[in-house]
Design an enzyme around this catalytic site. Structure first.
Site, short mmCIF file in Angstrom:
data_model
loop_
_atom_site.label_atom_id
_atom_site.label_comp_id
_atom_site.label_asym_id
_atom_site.label_seq_id
_atom_site.Cartn_x
_atom_site.Cartn_y
_atom_site.Cartn_z
N GLY A 52 1.12 -1.23 0.25
CA GLY A 52 -0.05 0.18 0.07
C GLY A 52 0.63 1.35 -0.19
N VAL A 79 3.04 -5.78 3.46
CA VAL A 79 2.14 -6.75 3.99
C VAL A 79 3.36 -7.72 3.25
CG1 VAL A 79 0.79 -8.31 4.57
CG2 VAL A 79 0.15 -5.45 4.65
N ASP A 122 -12.62 3.28 7.60
CA ASP A 122 -12.17 3.03 6.88
C ASP A 122 -12.59 1.51 5.94
OD1 ASP A 122 -10.46 3.47 3.93
OD2 ASP A 122 -8.94 2.94 5.30
N ASP A 144 -27.91 -2.35 -26.33
CA ASP A 144 -26.33 -1.44 -26.60
C ASP A 144 -25.13 -2.36 -25.88
OD1 ASP A 144 -24.26 0.58 -26.38
OD2 ASP A 144 -25.11 1.71 -25.30
N1 LIG Z 1 -3.45 -11.06 8.31
C1 LIG Z 1 -3.77 -11.17 6.81
N2 LIG Z 1 -3.76 -12.67 6.19
C2 LIG Z 1 -3.66 -12.26 5.10
N3 LIG Z 1 -2.93 -11.41 4.39
C3 LIG Z 1 -3.46 -9.49 4.99
C4 LIG Z 1 -3.62 -10.11 6.10
N4 LIG Z 1 -3.15 -8.46 6.77
C5 LIG Z 1 -2.55 -7.67 5.13
N5 LIG Z 1 -3.36 -8.50 4.25
C6 LIG Z 1 -3.33 -8.33 3.24
O1 LIG Z 1 -2.81 -6.57 2.83
C7 LIG Z 1 -3.46 -6.07 2.45
C8 LIG Z 1 -3.18 -4.26 2.71
O2 LIG Z 1 -3.67 -4.20 4.67
P1 LIG Z 1 -3.52 -3.96 5.27
O3 LIG Z 1 -4.99 -3.24 4.66
O4 LIG Z 1 -4.12 -3.40 6.17
O5 LIG Z 1 -2.87 -2.20 5.06
P2 LIG Z 1 -2.84 -0.96 4.32
O6 LIG Z 1 -1.46 -0.49 4.41
O7 LIG Z 1 -4.20 -0.44 5.43
O8 LIG Z 1 -3.14 -1.30 2.89
P3 LIG Z 1 -4.49 -0.03 2.15
O9 LIG Z 1 -3.60 1.49 1.54
O10 LIG Z 1 -3.93 -1.18 1.05
O11 LIG Z 1 -5.03 0.09 3.02
C9 LIG Z 1 -4.92 -6.20 2.38
O12 LIG Z 1 -6.22 -6.30 1.99
C10 LIG Z 1 -4.90 -8.37 2.65
O13 LIG Z 1 -4.54 -8.98 1.30
MN LIG Z 2 -6.64 -2.00 4.22
#
Ligand SMILES: Nc1ncnc2c1ncn2[C@@H]1O[C@H](COP(=O)(O)OP(=O)(O)OP(=O)(O)O)[C@@H](O)[C@H]1O
Ligand SMILES: [Mn+2]
Length: 517
Positions: free
Chosen positions: A39, A44, A149, A428
């Site tokens: 992100g 992650v 969120d 369409d």
């Molecule tokens: N515990 C977990 N197990 C498996 N996948 C995970 C886990 N935590 C996060 N992920 C994966 O990582 C992605 C991002 O996690 P999270 O939303 O906590 O981070 P973020 O930095 O806030 O990301 P964003 O900015 O995209 O919202 C999740 O959508 C998921 O696909």
């Molecule tokens: Mn997220």
């Protein structure tokens, strides 16, 4: 987990502490494997901790604000213990490494599951996820915390496809939100989420009108986002688009709305995503719950205490109905399946599918089953009216700027040779002509079948629904045959049809096709 807690079990600043979750770990206890999501604010990783698979969220920390945010998120996560909330199993909160260790959720997030894997859960499963999420938010709100969120990308699914709310990066105690200014809103409320971030509109599509007007978040703005997310789960459609797959969404802007248009339409025009259709089998009580959740006035939205109660009731009722085998919706869907299944057995796969032929094939078989004329329509039409329309018809089609023609139409001035029943339709095509070609054949045939069973208005509606079900089934069976991954192929169409019975006009449309010209 058999991890030792080393005292004092606090973060480097001393502001985060926990009795059960280790907050610093020896480097030898974990191994980071490959990244699973990147992100704007974190990466992650899949990882191994103490021999078990975990997900490690490593925030990108370059400013002191971001460091503060890490501590705030950790403080919160240490306090949250609920089956519907992603479980924090450990953290490392000392320089140089700041990391959250979560239980690993094998099935990724709900957005990925719906739009990349094109998962279509059955209704009971979707309602179960809805209840799990509602209970997690009920717990959170009862702790005085607002998530801010809520969206499918922040709902993680385990191997049983049970839901766990994640991503507390924007969560706040309600009491701390009161004094937040617009400036703070901007810095903390910026859109997150990989796919949507990439596509500019961001979390905007889940934001309540009051948030779009830059007012302060309340529990009721989470309720709104929950409503939009649950509707997405039940329809499989990304809000404000007609698509089911991420691969098709080049940009949200390209499709229907710019960010400003969407904001204005949601805030001032009351625009909301499209609810599940009648053939979906989603109970009416669920549809009305979704609508209450996304009411423009936050005060009219239910609390999660109310939502959980209502969902419990809906699930109970479904269980009872299942026992009594009274599910009417189910039977109408399975009727569509039966017709299609027998038709699918009839023809072998051709490399170049002729969708007109598919539509004809379907409809011929279907109309052979039942057609007993339009006596009912004509008998009930009011001959005392002095209005006698004089009809003329014709058609002209041009392809516009596209390379190939994707639109079709049909003219049936005398349906089944009946001089007083006339049907016309325009389709369409979207992403190819398949749906349009299929529907132009199938729709009038379904109308013929329905002529003897219900009123013209109901017949028109039902013919649209049956055409949609039939096309979807046909498409699915071809997809399976070709082993094309579903995300690569998403034909659709909008439609408008006019049915004239003696001196009455009935019109129907689906999608943006509104005028018959
Ligand atoms: N515990 C977990 N197990 C498996 N996948 C995970 C886990 N935590 C996060 N992920 C994966 O990582 C992605 C991002 O996690 P999270 O939303 O906590 O981070 P973020 O930095 O806030 O990301 P964003 O900015 O995209 O919202 C999740 O959508 C998921 O696909
Ligand atoms: Mn997220």
């Amino acid at each position: 987990m058999g991890l030792d807690i080393v005292q004092p079990n606090t973060c480097v600043r001393g502001c985060c502490s926990s009795d059960s979750i280790p907050l610093h770990l020896p480097p030898s206890s974990y191994i980071l494997l490959s990244p699973i999501a990147r992100g704007a604010e974190s990466v992650v990783y899949e990882a191994i901790l103490d021999g078990k698979r975990v997900a490690v969220k490593k925030p990108i920390l370059s400013t002191s604000d971001e460091l503060d945010k890490f501590h705030k998120e950790l403080q919160l996560l240490c306090k949250l213990h609920h089956p519907g909330i992603a479980t924090l199993v450990a953290a490392h909160a000392r320089p140089p490494n700041y990391m959250f260790f979560f239980q690993f959720y094998e099935e990724r997030n709900l957005a990925h599951k719906l739009h990349v894997q094109e998962w279509t859960p059955d209704i009971d499963h979707a309602l179960t996820i809805t209840l799990q999420l509602a209970k997690a938010l009920q717990y959170l709100h009862n702790q005085g915390i607002i998530h801010r969120d809520v969206k499918p990308a922040n709902v993680l699914l385990d191997q049983n496809s049970s839901a766990h709310l994640a991503d507390f990066g924007l969560a706040e105690y309600k009491k701390d939100l009161r004094g937040v200014s617009t400036e703070n809103w901007r810095s903390s409320g910026k859109p997150t989420g990989g796919f949507h971030k990439k596509n500019m509109v961001g979390t905007l599509i889940y934001m309540a009108p009051e948030i779009l007007r830059k007012e302060i978040h309340t529990e009721k703005s989470d309720v709104y986002s929950f409503g939009v997310s649950i509707n997405e789960l039940l329809t499989g459609v990304i809000p404000y688009t007609d698509i089911r797959a991420e691969a098709q969404a080049h940009t949200v802007l390209e499709m229907n709305y710019t960010e400003q248009q969407l904001t204005a339409a949601v805030v001032s025009g009351g625009l909301r995503p499209v609810l599940p259709g009648i053939v979906s089998g989603v109970p009416a009580s669920m549809l009305s719950l979704i609508q209450k959740c996304w009411d423009a006035n936050p005060q009219n939205r239910p609390s999660f205490n109310d939502i959980v109660l209502e969902l419990d009731g809906i699930l109970e009722q479904r269980k009872r109905m299942e026992k009594e085998d009274l599910s009417l919706q189910k039977s109408s869907i399975s009727h569509g399946h039966q017709v299609m299944e027998s038709i699918n057995n009839l023809h072998t796969y051709q490399e170049n599918i002729n969708w007109s032929t598919q539509g004809q094939c379907l409809s011929k078989r279907a109309s052979a089953e039942v057609h007993s004329g339009f006596g009912k329509w004509l008998d009930s039409s009011d001959e005392s009216l002095t209005y006698h329309p004089v009809l003329s018809w014709g058609s002209f089609a041009t392809c516009g700027r596209r390379e190939s023609m994707e639109d079709t139409h049909f003219l049936m001035p005398y349906l089944c040779n009946e001089k007083d029943v006339h049907v016309f339709g325009i389709f369409d095509g979207h992403r190819g002509a398949a749906a349009a070609e299929f529907s132009a054949q199938a729709l009038p045939e379904f109308l013929k079948i329905l002529g003897s069973t219900c009123s013209p208005a109901d017949a028109l509606l039902e013919a649209f629904v049956r055409t949609d079900v039939a096309f979807r089934n046909e498409l699915d069976s071809n997809r399976n045959f070709k082993r094309v991954t579903q995300k690569d192929w998403h034909p659709g169409c909008t439609a408008a049809a006019a049915l004239i019975v003696r001196n009455k006009l009935f019109v129907a449309n689906a999608g943006s096709c509104r005028k018959l010209s």
